[in-house]
Scaffold this motif. Structure first.
Motif, short mmCIF file in Angstrom:
data_model
loop_
_atom_site.label_atom_id
_atom_site.label_comp_id
_atom_site.label_asym_id
_atom_site.label_seq_id
_atom_site.Cartn_x
_atom_site.Cartn_y
_atom_site.Cartn_z
N LYS A 145 -2.25 -7.48 -12.96
CA LYS A 145 -1.94 -6.23 -12.28
C LYS A 145 -1.95 -6.42 -10.77
N THR A 146 -1.28 -5.50 -10.07
CA THR A 146 -1.34 -5.49 -8.61
C THR A 146 -2.69 -4.95 -8.18
N GLU A 147 -3.02 -5.15 -6.93
CA GLU A 147 -4.31 -4.67 -6.42
C GLU A 147 -4.40 -3.15 -6.50
N PHE A 148 -3.28 -2.50 -6.26
CA PHE A 148 -3.26 -1.04 -6.36
C PHE A 148 -3.55 -0.60 -7.79
N SER A 149 -2.93 -1.26 -8.76
CA SER A 149 -3.15 -0.92 -10.17
C SER A 149 -4.58 -1.23 -10.59
N LYS A 150 -5.14 -2.31 -10.06
CA LYS A 150 -6.53 -2.64 -10.38
C LYS A 150 -7.47 -1.55 -9.85
N SER A 151 -7.23 -1.11 -8.62
CA SER A 151 -8.06 -0.04 -8.05
C SER A 151 -7.94 1.24 -8.85
N LYS A 152 -6.73 1.55 -9.26
CA LYS A 152 -6.48 2.75 -10.05
C LYS A 152 -7.19 2.65 -11.40
#
Length: 169
Positions: free
Chosen positions: A85-92
């Motif tokens: 996943k992208t970092e944004f998706s990981k944070s989400k």
């Protein structure tokens, strides 16, 4: 442990019942990259933990044996697609799991507005359906101000009678 802490901050209940300040994982830590999630397929089998194992972790968390951080760490470690996943998706994803598993609360200041809102949300018949804006209108029309000596008779849980001892809206 809550005495002396500031109102409005989020606190997490940890092992043993102690409380610590908590901040939810935000999107501030997510780096903007050119990566995308087009290779990730929504597959329930990407989670290596079974439903029974996750439920066991939940019950252990309720008993205070496992912290929510440990549950989230095990969920991310056992998720095959998490690293893709992208970092944004990981944070989400982490934020969603924190909301689900964290035992957190926000203490609110005891004032007339919060008290009236609480009673109106949970049992409005107790305070005769008086909302905070209606209460402020009553006070304004009755010319009630801070430190005023007034006499009031009401049957709404003393919402109007006890204004002398509480802060005004």
């Amino acid at each position: 442990e809550l005495i002396g802490k500031t109102f409005g901050h989020t606190y997490e209940i940890e092992k043993g019942g102690s409380i610590v300040p908590h901040t939810l994982a935000g999107f501030d830590s997510a780096d903007i990259t050119e990566a995308n999630n087009k290779e990730i397929v929504d597959n329930p089998k990407s989670q290596k933990l079974s439903f029974q194992e996750i439920e066991k972790l939940k019950t252990m968390s309720l008993a205070g044996d496992v912290s929510a951080k440990e549950i989230i760490a095990s969920l991310t470690e056992n998720n095959e697609s998490f690293d893709k996943k992208t970092e944004f998706s990981k944070s989400k994803y982490i934020l969603r799991k924190q909301r689900k598993f964290m035992k957190s609360f926000v203490p609110l200041e005891t004032n007339v507005y919060n008290l009236c809102t609480y009673f109106f949300d949970f049992n409005p018949t107790k305070i005769r359906g008086i909302r905070a804006d209606t209460l402020s209108q009553i006070l304004s029309l009755a010319n009630v101000y801070s430190n005023a000596r007034i006499m009031a008779v009401d049957d709404g849980q003393g919402m109007i009678q006890h204004l002398d001892s509480m802060s005004m809206i």
